[in-house]
Design an enzyme around this catalytic site. Structure first.
Site: not given
Length: 379
Positions: A94, A268
Site C-alpha cells: 500500500d 485484504d
C-alpha cells in the site's frame, strides 16, 4: 508490456461476479482472492512455507511501516522485499496514505503532500506522492498503490470533493514518479466516500490515466455495511473490465462474498490474524471464542468442517490452554486457521462462480454462519 495483466475467465450468470487470474512478475493468482497482510514484511506468526501450504498467491506489505523500520534503503540493499522476507510469490504494497491518516495524531495536508508525526517516536515526517513511489520502487513489490488522501467517515460533500480532486492530482504525480513500470504495476485508488457523483468523478479521472489496476478506497472505515455495498454497486461498473479491482481493508466473510458479487477481484485485511491473537476464530458455524470456559474440556477441532493443519492436529481444549497461558504457539494455531478459513472461503466463492451459483452459495453460507440472524455477531 505492463507488469500486471488481468485474465478474465467467466462471469457468474446468477450474480455477475467475475472469475479471473492476475499475472505478475512473481507468478499468477486466481480471483476473487483474499490477501493476507504482512505489515512489517511478515504475516504475524506465519512462515512463508505455511502461507504457501494454504495456497496464498499474494500477500500485502506496508510502505509506511517498512519506511520507518527497517528503512526502504535496507530492503533495497537486501535485493528487494521478496528476497528480504524469502517470499517468491506476488506482493502488493500500500502507499502509506492510510497509516498517515489513521495513526498520526498530528497531520497537515497540503498540495505537496502530508506533514505528520512518526507514531513510534513523535518525529516530524513528510510523505508525498513522489516519496511513496520512491519507497515502493525500493521495496520492489509486484503491485504498488498510488498515494491518496483517506478521509474519515462521515465527511461532508464539500470536503470529499476537494479530497477527490487532490487524490487525482496526486495519482498523476505518482505515475510520473514511478521508475519501474515494466516490473511493478501501479494501481490508482478511487475515492469519494458515499457520494456517487464523486465516485464517478474519481473513477473517470483515474481510468483516463490508464493504470494497470484500480482499488476502491475509503470503505471499511466505519460506515455501515449496506452503505459499503451500495457504493460498490455504483463504483465497480465504472472500472475497466480488463483490469483487476481491489477493495481495500475488507476481510469479514460476509463482506468478501458480497464484494465478489459486486465485481471485486482482490481483498485484504488484518482481521484474521488480529482477532486470532485474542482467541477469536472464524468457523463454518460462525464466530468461536476459544478462550471461553466452555471449551476447557472440548477435545474436538476448532471447526469440524476444516482440514487445515490446526484443525487436523489440535483440539479446542489444547488451544484454549495455550491462549490462557499466553503461549505464542496458540496464536500461531488460531492465525493459521483463520487465514486458511478465508483463503478456502475464496476458493469456494471461485467454485460457485464456475458453477453459476454464487447467489445460492451466499444464502447457504449466511444461514450456516448465522449472518441472517437479527443479532448476528460480526468480528
Amino acid at each position: 508490456m505492463t507488469a500486471i495483466r488481468y485474465e478474465f475467465i467467466k462471469t457468474c450468470k446468477q450474480t455477475g461476479a467475475r472469475l479471473g487470474r492476475v499475472h505478475t512478475p512473481h507468478g499468477s493468482f486466481d480471483t476473487p482472492t483474499f490477501m493476507p497482510v504482512g505489515t512489517l514484511a511478515t504475516v504475524k506468526t506465519m512462515s512463508p512455507e505455511e502461507l504457501k501450504a494454504m495456497d496464498s498467491g499474494i500477500i500485502l506489505s506496508n510502505t509506511y511501516h517498512l519506511w520507518l523500520r527497517p528503512g526502504h534503503e535496507i530492503v533495497r540493499e537486501a535485493g528487494g522485499l521478496h528476497k528480504f522476507m524469502n517470499w517468491d510469490r506476488a506482493i502488493l504494497t500500500d502507499s502509506g496514505g492510510f497509516q498517515v491518516f489513521s495513526l498520526s495524531d498530528f497531520r497537515r495536508i497540503e498540495e505537496e503532500g502530508v506533514h505528520f508525526r512518526n507514531h513510534l517516536n513523535g518525529d516530524k515526517l513528510f510523505l508525498s506522492p513522489e516519496k511513496a513511489m520512491e519507497i515502493q520502487n525500493a521495496l520492489g513489490s509486484d503491485i504498488m498503490m498510488a498515494f491518496d488522501e483517506c478521509p474519515p467517515f462521515p465527511a461532508t460533500f464539500e470536503y470529499m470533493k476537494k479530497s477527490v480532486e487532490r487524490t487525482s492530482r496526486w495519482a498523476e504525480r505518482c505515475l510520473k514518479a514511478h521508475e519501474r513500470p515494466q516490473d511493478q504495476g501501479l494501481f490508482g485508488i478511487v475515492q469519494g466516500g458515499e457520494f456517487e457523483e464523486l465516485r464517478r468523478q474519481s473513477a473517470k479521472d483515474l481510468v483516463s490515466m490508464d493504470f494497470p489496476g484500480y482499488a476502491i478506497g475509503g470503505l471499511s472505515v466505519g460506515e455501515p455495511k449496506d452503505i459499503m455495498n451500495r457504493v460498490l454497486e455504483f463504483t465497480t461498473p465504472l472500472l475497466p473490465d480488463d483490469k483487476p479491482r481491489y477493495l481495500m481493508g475488507v476481510g469479514s466473510p460476509d463482506s468478501l462474498i458480497d464484494g465478489a458479487i459486486r465485481g471485486v477481484d482482490m481483498f485484504d485485511c488484518v482481521l484474521p490474524t488480529r482477532i486470532a491473537r485474542n482467541g477469536t476464530c472464524m468457523t463454518s458455524e460462525g464466530r468461536l471464542v476459544v478462550k471461553n470456559a466452555k471449551f476447557a474440556r472440548d477435545f474436538g477441532p476448532l471447526d469440524p468442517n476444516c482440514d487445515c493443519y490446526t484443525c487436523k492436529n489440535y483440539s479446542r481444549a489444547y488451544i484454549r490452554h495455550l491462549m490462557k497461558c499466553d503461549e505464542t504457539f496458540g496464536i500461531r494455531l488460531t492465525s493459521y486457521h483463520n487465514l486458511h478459513f478465508l483463503l478456502n472461503l475464496m476458493e469456494q466463492v471461485r467454485q460457485a462462480i464456475r458453477e453459476d451459483r454464487l447467489g445460492d452459495f451466499r444464502e447457504e453460507f449466511f444461514e450456516q454462519y448465522g449472518f441472517n440472524k437479527p443479532n448476528a455477531k460480526n468480528f
